[in-house]
Enzyme design. Structure first.
Site, PDB file in Angstrom:
ATOM      1  N   HIS A 144      -6.094 -11.703  -3.443  1.00  0.00           N
ATOM      2  CA  HIS A 144      -4.700 -11.995  -3.057  1.00  0.00           C
ATOM      3  C   HIS A 144      -4.669 -13.469  -2.687  1.00  0.00           C
ATOM      4  O   HIS A 144      -5.360 -13.877  -1.749  1.00  0.00           O
ATOM      5  CB  HIS A 144      -4.286 -11.149  -1.858  1.00  0.00           C
ATOM      6  N   GLU A 181      -8.010   3.136  -1.142  1.00  0.00           N
ATOM      7  CA  GLU A 181      -8.643   2.226  -0.175  1.00  0.00           C
ATOM      8  C   GLU A 181      -8.649   2.981   1.159  1.00  0.00           C
ATOM      9  O   GLU A 181      -9.692   3.430   1.618  1.00  0.00           O
ATOM     10  CB  GLU A 181      -7.851   0.915  -0.075  1.00  0.00           C
TER      11      GLU A 181
HETATM   12  N1  ADE Z   1      -2.748  -7.150   0.708  1.00  0.00           N
HETATM   13  C1  ADE Z   1      -3.721  -8.058   0.838  1.00  0.00           C
HETATM   14  N2  ADE Z   1      -4.909  -7.441   0.904  1.00  0.00           N
HETATM   15  C2  ADE Z   1      -4.677  -6.100   0.804  1.00  0.00           C
HETATM   16  C3  ADE Z   1      -5.494  -4.951   0.785  1.00  0.00           C
HETATM   17  N3  ADE Z   1      -6.822  -5.009   0.912  1.00  0.00           N
HETATM   18  N4  ADE Z   1      -4.893  -3.742   0.674  1.00  0.00           N
HETATM   19  C4  ADE Z   1      -3.576  -3.661   0.573  1.00  0.00           C
HETATM   20  N5  ADE Z   1      -2.768  -4.722   0.573  1.00  0.00           N
HETATM   21  C5  ADE Z   1      -3.312  -5.940   0.681  1.00  0.00           C
HETATM   22 ZN    ZN Z   2      -6.299  -6.014  -2.160  1.00  0.00          ZN
END
Ligand code: ADE
Ligand code: ZN
Length: 336
Positions: free
Chosen positions: A21, A198
């Protein structure tokens, strides 16, 4: 065990980074410099105090600080400088190709025009020796209507990005909430990816595949809780963009020694190693490789597999993909 020789291999091998990101690459020093030049006030008195606040307990505790950090970005030059700094760092880590996420809604909500964001980021990509492409993410804590409006804002800039993704707070915002906007993006010929598995359950991974029709899963580490899903991910060779240091900092795994990267590879999943938000999680892509190889039973054959996976999973033309994969083969022929 990570010998000097193995460290040398993972650091020097050619690689692609597919889960970064760009707002997560903003180092505290740059946050302070931009705050000063833009007259933005920050809740922290110093770079050190800001860094000290990077003690996360879960995804949401990180996102709160990440969005606050991004509030210093106002001008096209800010977006350019942030992206150029990341690409210089990636180049030093022997990243040959990067597919970079950006979160336009974080900026348009503060009154920054969409074109300021994409023009700054995209110009830095053009100026870099690293092959770099952009993936626009929708913030899943916001509504689908807002995601659709963002895709409409992006339409005049269709040539500047290759795909769309889905990020931000996962649990409670399942993939199916964004079915229509992903359909629309597919009609526009965009590549599709989504964060799933995640913090969210394996069902989010399945729904991202079945309902959003994504081509890659970002993170996806919770897939191992569902053997039938693993079978499918292996059969369909769906890539997972794994982010080891992120997973430890956000407590998806307690310690790196318990990370499932080696298991994912053993099962034949197309796992890749990435940095996610390097300024916040303690390192860039090579730091992620080194941390994983230090803590897990991984050797040079796994390094080669991960380098190959990173290019196989990339949204590259077949000819470019072949050229990068040949570079990996030639690197490992010289470093047996
Ligand atoms: N935005 C930036 N990093 C992120 C992540 N690991 N999971 C979800 N959104 C994000
Ligand atoms: Zn991410």
């Amino acid at each position: 065990m990570l010998t000097d020789q193995l460290r040398n291999i993972v650091e020097r091998m050619p690689k692609a980074e597919l889960h970064i990101h760009i707002e997560g690459s903003l180092e505290p020093e740059l946050i302070f410099a931009m705050a000063q030049r833009n007259g933005v006030s920050l809740a922290y008195p110093s770079v050190e105090a800001l860094r000290q606040a990077y003690a996360f307990t879960d995804l949401q505790s990180f996102l709160d600080i990440y969005y606050a950090g991004a509030s210093v970005l106002l001008t096209e030059q800010d977006f350019y400088d942030m992206t150029a700094a990341y690409l210089a760092r990636a180049h030093a880590d022997n990243v040959r190709h990067a597919e970079i996420f950006f979160d336009p809604q974080t900026h348009t909500a503060r009154g920054v025009p969409f074109e300021t964001v994409i023009n700054g980021i995209s110009r830095a990509c053009h100026d870099s020796p690293v092959s770099a492409q952009l993936i626009m993410c929708f913030l899943r804590h916001l509504s689908e209507e807002e995601a659709i409006a963002t895709l409409e804002d992006a339409a005049p800039h269709r040539d500047k990005f290759i795909g769309v993704g889905l990020d931000s707070s996962e649990v409670g915002h399942p993939p199916e909430k964004f079915a229509r906007v992903f359909d629309r993006a597919r009609e526009l010929g965009l590549h599709l990816v989504a964060h799933a598995g995640e913090e969210g359950p394996p069902a989010y991974i399945r729904n991202a595949l079945d309902i959003l029709n994504v081509e890659r899963i970002d993170h996806g580490v919770r897939c191992l809780e569902d053997p039938l899903l693993v079978e499918r991910l292996v059969r369909e060779q769906v890539p997972l963009t794994v982010c080891p240091l992120s997973n430890i900092k956000l407590r998806v795994f307690d310690v790196m020694g318990k990370h499932n990267l080696r298991d994912l590879l053993d099962k034949g999943l197309v796992a890749t190693v990435n940095s996610d938000d390097p300024a916040y999680f303690g390192g860039y892509v090579n730091d992620n490789y080194v941390a994983a190889f230090e803590a897990l039973p991984l050797d040079a054959s796994h390094a080669k597999q991960l380098a190959k996976n990173s290019f196989t999973a990339a949204f590259l033309e077949p000819e470019q993909k072949r050229a990068f994969l040949a570079e990996v083969e030639s690197f490992f022929a010289q470093h047996p």
